[in-house]
Write a protein that holds these residues in place. Structure first.
Motif, PDB file in Angstrom:
ATOM      1  N   ALA A  50      59.079  56.955 -13.788  1.00  0.00           N
ATOM      2  CA  ALA A  50      60.608  56.723 -13.187  1.00  0.00           C
ATOM      3  C   ALA A  50      61.426  55.553 -14.769  1.00  0.00           C
ATOM      4  N   TRP A  51      60.398  55.101 -14.244  1.00  0.00           N
ATOM      5  CA  TRP A  51      59.790  53.315 -15.459  1.00  0.00           C
ATOM      6  C   TRP A  51      60.099  53.860 -17.214  1.00  0.00           C
ATOM      7  N   GLU A  52      59.175  54.199 -17.646  1.00  0.00           N
ATOM      8  CA  GLU A  52      59.038  54.737 -18.676  1.00  0.00           C
ATOM      9  C   GLU A  52      59.432  56.182 -19.586  1.00  0.00           C
ATOM     10  N   THR A  53      59.593  56.740 -18.207  1.00  0.00           N
ATOM     11  CA  THR A  53      61.022  58.021 -18.926  1.00  0.00           C
ATOM     12  C   THR A  53      62.437  58.214 -18.938  1.00  0.00           C
ATOM     13  N   LEU A  54      62.665  57.332 -17.668  1.00  0.00           N
ATOM     14  CA  LEU A  54      64.259  57.150 -17.162  1.00  0.00           C
ATOM     15  C   LEU A  54      64.453  55.679 -17.374  1.00  0.00           C
ATOM     16  N   HIS A  55      63.790  54.975 -17.299  1.00  0.00           N
ATOM     17  CA  HIS A  55      64.262  53.792 -17.514  1.00  0.00           C
ATOM     18  C   HIS A  55      64.381  53.264 -18.833  1.00  0.00           C
ATOM     19  N   ALA A  56      64.029  53.694 -19.572  1.00  0.00           N
ATOM     20  CA  ALA A  56      63.670  53.527 -21.651  1.00  0.00           C
ATOM     21  C   ALA A  56      64.671  53.037 -22.234  1.00  0.00           C
ATOM     22  N   ASP A  57      65.570  53.047 -21.670  1.00  0.00           N
ATOM     23  CA  ASP A  57      66.693  52.946 -22.959  1.00  0.00           C
ATOM     24  C   ASP A  57      67.908  51.129 -22.847  1.00  0.00           C
ATOM     25  N   PRO A  58      67.421  50.486 -22.761  1.00  0.00           N
ATOM     26  CA  PRO A  58      68.309  48.779 -23.002  1.00  0.00           C
ATOM     27  C   PRO A  58      69.497  48.713 -23.272  1.00  0.00           C
ATOM     28  N   GLU A  59      70.177  49.850 -23.913  1.00  0.00           N
ATOM     29  CA  GLU A  59      71.229  49.375 -24.181  1.00  0.00           C
ATOM     30  C   GLU A  59      71.825  49.656 -22.637  1.00  0.00           C
ATOM     31  N   ARG A  60      71.615  51.136 -21.768  1.00  0.00           N
ATOM     32  CA  ARG A  60      71.504  51.561 -20.196  1.00  0.00           C
ATOM     33  C   ARG A  60      71.304  51.428 -19.693  1.00  0.00           C
ATOM     34  N   PRO A  61      70.461  50.135 -19.043  1.00  0.00           N
ATOM     35  CA  PRO A  61      69.837  49.566 -18.412  1.00  0.00           C
ATOM     36  C   PRO A  61      70.615  49.068 -16.651  1.00  0.00           C
ATOM     37  N   PHE A  62      69.480  49.576 -16.015  1.00  0.00           N
ATOM     38  CA  PHE A  62      69.824  50.072 -14.426  1.00  0.00           C
ATOM     39  C   PHE A  62      68.331  49.257 -14.326  1.00  0.00           C
ATOM     40  N   PHE A  63      68.388  48.702 -12.736  1.00  0.00           N
ATOM     41  CA  PHE A  63      67.387  48.159 -12.521  1.00  0.00           C
ATOM     42  C   PHE A  63      66.716  49.062 -11.150  1.00  0.00           C
ATOM     43  N   HIS A  64      65.299  48.591 -11.610  1.00  0.00           N
ATOM     44  CA  HIS A  64      64.495  49.811 -11.177  1.00  0.00           C
ATOM     45  C   HIS A  64      63.967  48.786 -10.040  1.00  0.00           C
ATOM     46  N   ARG A  65      63.675  50.034  -8.796  1.00  0.00           N
ATOM     47  CA  ARG A  65      62.867  49.200  -7.573  1.00  0.00           C
ATOM     48  C   ARG A  65      61.258  49.156  -7.564  1.00  0.00           C
ATOM     49  N   HIS A  66      61.043  48.206  -7.947  1.00  0.00           N
ATOM     50  CA  HIS A  66      59.209  48.570  -7.501  1.00  0.00           C
ATOM     51  C   HIS A  66      58.546  47.919  -6.020  1.00  0.00           C
ATOM     52  N   ASN A  67      57.897  48.494  -5.117  1.00  0.00           N
ATOM     53  CA  ASN A  67      56.787  47.788  -4.302  1.00  0.00           C
ATOM     54  C   ASN A  67      58.688  47.676  -3.494  1.00  0.00           C
ATOM     55  N   ASP A  68      58.573  48.666  -2.686  1.00  0.00           N
ATOM     56  CA  ASP A  68      59.117  49.041  -1.825  1.00  0.00           C
ATOM     57  C   ASP A  68      58.060  49.838   0.156  1.00  0.00           C
ATOM     58  N   LEU A  69      58.796  49.770   0.661  1.00  0.00           N
ATOM     59  CA  LEU A  69      58.101  50.899   1.826  1.00  0.00           C
ATOM     60  C   LEU A  69      56.986  51.604   1.315  1.00  0.00           C
ATOM     61  N   VAL A  70      57.465  52.544   0.236  1.00  0.00           N
ATOM     62  CA  VAL A  70      56.919  53.553  -0.410  1.00  0.00           C
ATOM     63  C   VAL A  70      55.923  54.051  -1.087  1.00  0.00           C
ATOM     64  N   SER A  71      56.426  52.888  -2.512  1.00  0.00           N
ATOM     65  CA  SER A  71      55.543  52.665  -3.072  1.00  0.00           C
ATOM     66  C   SER A  71      55.411  51.094  -4.016  1.00  0.00           C
ATOM     67  N   GLN A  72      54.253  51.006  -3.969  1.00  0.00           N
ATOM     68  CA  GLN A  72      53.557  49.584  -4.239  1.00  0.00           C
ATOM     69  C   GLN A  72      52.436  49.648  -5.666  1.00  0.00           C
ATOM     70  N   TRP A  73      52.568  47.853  -6.499  1.00  0.00           N
ATOM     71  CA  TRP A  73      51.654  47.937  -7.353  1.00  0.00           C
ATOM     72  C   TRP A  73      51.451  46.718  -7.055  1.00  0.00           C
ATOM     73  N   GLY A  74      50.401  46.181  -8.071  1.00  0.00           N
ATOM     74  CA  GLY A  74      49.799  44.738  -7.879  1.00  0.00           C
ATOM     75  C   GLY A  74      50.459  43.687  -7.175  1.00  0.00           C
ATOM     76  N   GLY A  75      49.735  43.567  -5.839  1.00  0.00           N
ATOM     77  CA  GLY A  75      50.046  43.250  -4.511  1.00  0.00           C
ATOM     78  C   GLY A  75      50.886  41.998  -4.361  1.00  0.00           C
ATOM     79  N   PRO A  76      51.959  43.292  -4.022  1.00  0.00           N
ATOM     80  CA  PRO A  76      52.792  42.440  -4.313  1.00  0.00           C
ATOM     81  C   PRO A  76      53.612  41.357  -2.610  1.00  0.00           C
ATOM     82  N   ASN A  77      54.372  40.943  -3.254  1.00  0.00           N
ATOM     83  CA  ASN A  77      54.320  40.029  -1.202  1.00  0.00           C
ATOM     84  C   ASN A  77      55.715  40.475  -1.009  1.00  0.00           C
TER      85      ASN A  77
END
Length: 392
Positions: A50-77
């Motif tokens: 999602a981040w690298e392939t689908l959220h790759a355009d800085p001219e049309r940015p949208f917030f991508h939610r990381h670290n929810d109850l399903v997908s996690q990365w890097g010791g989230p709080n």
């Protein structure tokens, strides 16, 4: 000329090779650990595709939610929601939002994620430092000069993303914060269509993110554990030099049998926010934040009459408020974190490993009993909040 089918096949081959690596040391090689490794790989695939392939355009940015109850990365709080959006330092952006029940957020302009060759926080702000508090509407300008927004944020030349960490101290079943982002200097009204070479490059970067994430956090946990003594916080200051200026951490890796408990006796950190969290080995995911009570912040603990806090880590509920459920795991990481410190004084947590029957002998006389019914009520209330916080 690039061929999207060849690019897709190449990405799949890299995933197959990574899957083979996950069955061998230094990754988990026991059956349960191996299964969790593949589940984590699926997490990373959803996040970085999602981040690298689908959220790759800085001219049309949208917030991508990381670290929810399903997908996690890097010791989230567990007290946070994390959002990231792609930006270009040569453009301006407007972030508009509403706090609702969110009490605080940290905005960080970053050069990349921590597991990448280039990473670090290059600019940041705290919401309440700028008068933004629970229930407020707000508007932020990233880059350029103010246009009537509440706050201006610098975009250094190496900025590639803006990250938001929302804080929920009281876990209440209320509306969470909302954030939108708009590029104020977009390109042509009708941008050129996606090219095969651009798609190939995005897929290649996706697989690099996944491969680096899997290896980085596995090595990070193994390296940190190797330089420390299990079941102890002693001599283990954690340095995150390019991270958030507001952040402080201490690590304790537990090693407990079924009939043992780790009692942590700690002064309250001298900070606006502090908490304790449990994480899995190898993958650095939170220990089931929905089904287990695996974290507590300063509003979710019982403080003893002497002003200190005692946490109990164990497989079985010891019948005290400040239990942290290790969910049947022999090993794992307990992190003490405190943000926005009032001084540079660091807490010095004391630890003891005892049998379950001896837990109460290490707790003050004023420690109240916590019944099974109270635990169920506490768990249900936390789950109700999480359903709201991570609603669609």
């Amino acid at each position: 000329m690039s061929d999207p089918l060849n690019a897709w096949h190449a990405a799949c081959e890299r995933l197959k090779a990574l899957g083979k690596r996950l069955t061998e040391a230094p990754f988990a090689i026991d059956s349960q650990g191996r299964l969790e490794g593949f589940e984590h790989l699926a997490d990373q695939l959803t996040l970085w595709l999602a981040w690298e392939t689908l959220h790759a355009d800085p001219e049309r940015p949208f917030f991508h939610r990381h670290n929810d109850l399903v997908s996690q990365w890097g010791g989230p709080n567990n007290d946070n929601v994390y959002r990231h959006a792609r930006i270009d330092p040569d453009r301006r952006y407007r972030i508009v939002g509403r706090m609702h029940s969110c009490e605080e957020f940290l905005l960080a302009v970053r050069a990349g994620f921590m597991h990448r060759p280039v990473w670090g926080t290059v600019a940041q702000l705290t919401a309440t430092d700028h008068g933004i508090k629970e229930g407020d509407d707000f508007e932020l300008l990233l880059g350029g000069d103010s246009e009537g927004t509440d706050v201006d944020v610098e975009l250094p030349d190496n900025a590639v993303m803006v990250s938001i960490r929302e804080y929920y101290f009281d876990w209440r079943p209320l509306e969470p914060a909302t954030f939108t982002i708009e590029c104020l200097d977009p390109g042509p009204e009708n941008p050129a269509p996606l090219t095969a070479s651009a798609f190939e490059a995005r897929l290649d970067e996706t697989l690099s993110e996944i491969e680096e994430s899997m290896s980085y956090w596995n090595d990070y946990l193994a390296t940190n554990r190797a330089r420390r003594t299990d079941n102890s916080f002693a001599d283990n200051t954690v340095d995150v030099g390019r991270g958030l200026a507001a952040a402080r951490y201490e690590f304790c890796f537990w090693d407990l049998s079924d009939d043992e408990a780790l009692v942590i006796d700690c002064e309250q950190p001298d900070a606006r926010y502090w908490s304790a969290h449990l994480y899995t080995m190898h993958n650095f995911e939170p220990v089931d934040p929905y089904g287990r009570i695996s974290s507590r912040n300063q509003r979710q603990v019982e403080v003893s009459a002497d002003g200190r806090v005692r946490f109990v880590l164990s497989h079985t509920d010891p019948g005290v408020r400040n239990w942290l459920d290790i969910a049947g795991r022999r090993n794992g990481l307990c992190t003490l974190r405190w943000f926005w410190p009032h001084s540079e004084t660091r807490p010095e947590p004391l630890t003891a490993v005892v049998s379950l029957g001896e837990v109460h002998s290490l707790l003050p006389d004023d420690t109240a009993a916590f019944t099974a019914a109270q635990r169920q009520s506490e768990t249900s209330a936390r789950q109700a909040h999480l359903r709201w916080r991570f609603r669609s």
